[in-house]
Design an enzyme around this catalytic site. Sequence first.
Site, short mmCIF file in Angstrom:
data_model
loop_
_atom_site.label_atom_id
_atom_site.label_comp_id
_atom_site.label_asym_id
_atom_site.label_seq_id
_atom_site.Cartn_x
_atom_site.Cartn_y
_atom_site.Cartn_z
N GLU A 90 15.22 92.99 -17.77
CA GLU A 90 13.88 93.06 -18.17
C GLU A 90 12.98 93.45 -16.99
O GLU A 90 11.98 92.99 -16.75
CB GLU A 90 13.34 92.04 -18.75
CG GLU A 90 13.93 91.82 -20.21
CD GLU A 90 13.56 90.25 -20.77
OE1 GLU A 90 13.63 90.22 -22.22
OE2 GLU A 90 13.35 89.12 -20.06
C1 TNX Z 1 14.99 87.31 -23.11
S1 TNX Z 1 17.73 87.35 -22.52
C2 TNX Z 1 15.37 87.12 -21.74
C3 TNX Z 1 14.56 85.82 -21.49
C4 TNX Z 1 13.79 85.15 -22.44
C5 TNX Z 1 14.56 85.12 -23.93
C6 TNX Z 1 13.79 84.44 -24.72
C7 TNX Z 1 17.30 87.72 -21.19
C8 TNX Z 1 18.41 88.19 -20.07
N1 TNX Z 1 16.20 87.55 -21.06
O1 TNX Z 1 13.78 85.91 -20.39
O2 TNX Z 1 13.40 83.66 -22.05
O3 TNX Z 1 14.67 86.50 -24.23
O4 TNX Z 1 14.44 84.19 -25.94
#
Ligand code: TNX
Length: 593
Positions: A387
């Site tokens: 992300e």
């Molecule tokens: C996605 S899964 C994220 C996290 C969040 C989560 C909440 C991932 C690698 N990144 O930063 O906490 O969703 O479900």
Amino acid sequence: MPTTPAAPTESGPEPLDRLPGRQPAAVELARTAARRAGDLLAPPAPVRLGDVVPAPERVLPDPAADFTLTADAAIRVSPAGRDVAEQLAEWLRPATGFPLPVTDAPVPADGPLVLTLSEAPLAEPAGAVDAAGPVDAAGSVDAAGPVDAAGSLDAAGAVDGWGDEGYRLDVTPAGVRITAAAAAGLFHGAQTLRQLLPAAIESATPVAERWAVPGGTLVDRPRFPYRGAMLDVARHFFPVEDVLRVVDHLARYKLNHLHLHLTDDQGWRIAVDSWPRLADVGGATEVGGGPGGFYTQADYRRIVAYAARRHVTVVPEIDLPGHTNAALVAYPELAPGKVPPPPYTGTEVGFSYVDPADERTYAFVADVVGEVAALTPGPWLHLGGDEAFKVPADTYRAFVERAQTLVAATGKTVVGWHQLAPAGHVDGRVLQWWGTNGDDPETAEAVRRGARLILSPGNRVYLDMKYAADTPIGHDWAGLIDVHRAYDWDPGTHLTGVPAEAVLGVEAPLWTESVTTLAEVEFMLFPRLPAVAELGWSPRSTHDWAGFRERLAGHGPRWTAAGITFHPSPDVPWPAAPTVPTQRTGDTTADTH
Ligand code: TNX
């Protein structure tokens, strides 16, 4: 969500409602869940040899060979198994009240309870397992090759293949013998024995009970080498004692990796000597505005050592280049444009990143991964990589390639979320796939270039997802996940174009934006964690929802007796009437460490 978790403590676990600042709602959640679960539980039926979670590879019951543990039992062990024997004694003493002395014994030894750590590989039961893969369904042993119930080591018939984690457990009226080629296998065998005793064995105080163990032989080893769970200690901070208890939960179900998500926008949780403000400043926040916290290097060492004793490897994650707001608050020189950001205690993602254009950023990465690697005995270092929405794709790739090289220079193997896929391969690298659609050509291509995979499909094993629409905490962006959904998929075939051999294993992440206390952590882990553990450990041929839910049901009384909070899922046929011998509603005191 406002919250004020307790500061780290070196003292033993306390009941939740005595921890300063614990949110009343969480304590109430724990109480209610325990009460509802306890109310549902009937006296457990006698345990059968095949009732183990995760399902063993082979089970050969012998109803005429039950063993009863009595007050005069001793645990005899070969020297290399001593520490496992001590742990087994620690698990069994509180409920039985028996002294259970641990004594060194030559191999082979006889006696009421014997742990044998064999120097040779385990004897292969005749007609058994070929290199291509695991075989028979639990509950049966093929007629050609019943396991030698005598449990003797047959040096001539010994073969490789059971690995460090495999074990054999023989129960006869004369005693229990656990045999393994290494301490890890012996430990897993001891956990199996714990499950074969009546549920009251989980009581913290002595219980009048007949401590019967079902007779027969069980031979067992894992399907995948990597079986884990992740705890996000960044969104909410959890004190050392909470983490140790989570390690115990993993170890019960033969999970062998604890991934700690140590850094994120809302907090930096590990002390780094060369960049002290990361923890001092970056650790002082968390979601909802609570005080946060961080692990000193001594705290982290304690977690790692505690886990190692339980054959659990800690995988530290330093999430880069995104999810770094807390680091940027501590060191604005790492921020794009050197603009100091405000601390962040919300739950959005994807807005922060370290400046990929500044050489100082790479010095920071090298220092941090160098210190974390030096503190970590396990082979893995997780770089995050998810992300980073504000970093252009080619810049992201170049950053990740440099960061991967810096990790490799520490001697650790790179692990990262599957967003790392487009970056070049480094030796051994592992991608953790958290998608919700098993058709992911970019990840499949990275596998063709040499990557291995840890599977954490968001819509199956994200333990921060709600069980049902009315679950009081958790998310639902990847759907609602009750036990059946968490259990009913196959890591070996889940991703299109990825062969089973590329799958290192499975991991269930618990993100903690809405999870604030140990009771809430347990509520989200149980009963889904054992489902994921079974996917990682048991041969596919044992996979059977109807059988699993029956076996799992027998664990409700165990969790209640151990003071573990769990969700009384309607997917599971929990025993139907009250009374576990040691039911302690509302008391979430930890079991023995
Ligand atoms: C996605 S899964 C994220 C996290 C969040 C989560 C909440 C991932 C690698 N990144 O930063 O906490 O969703 O479900």
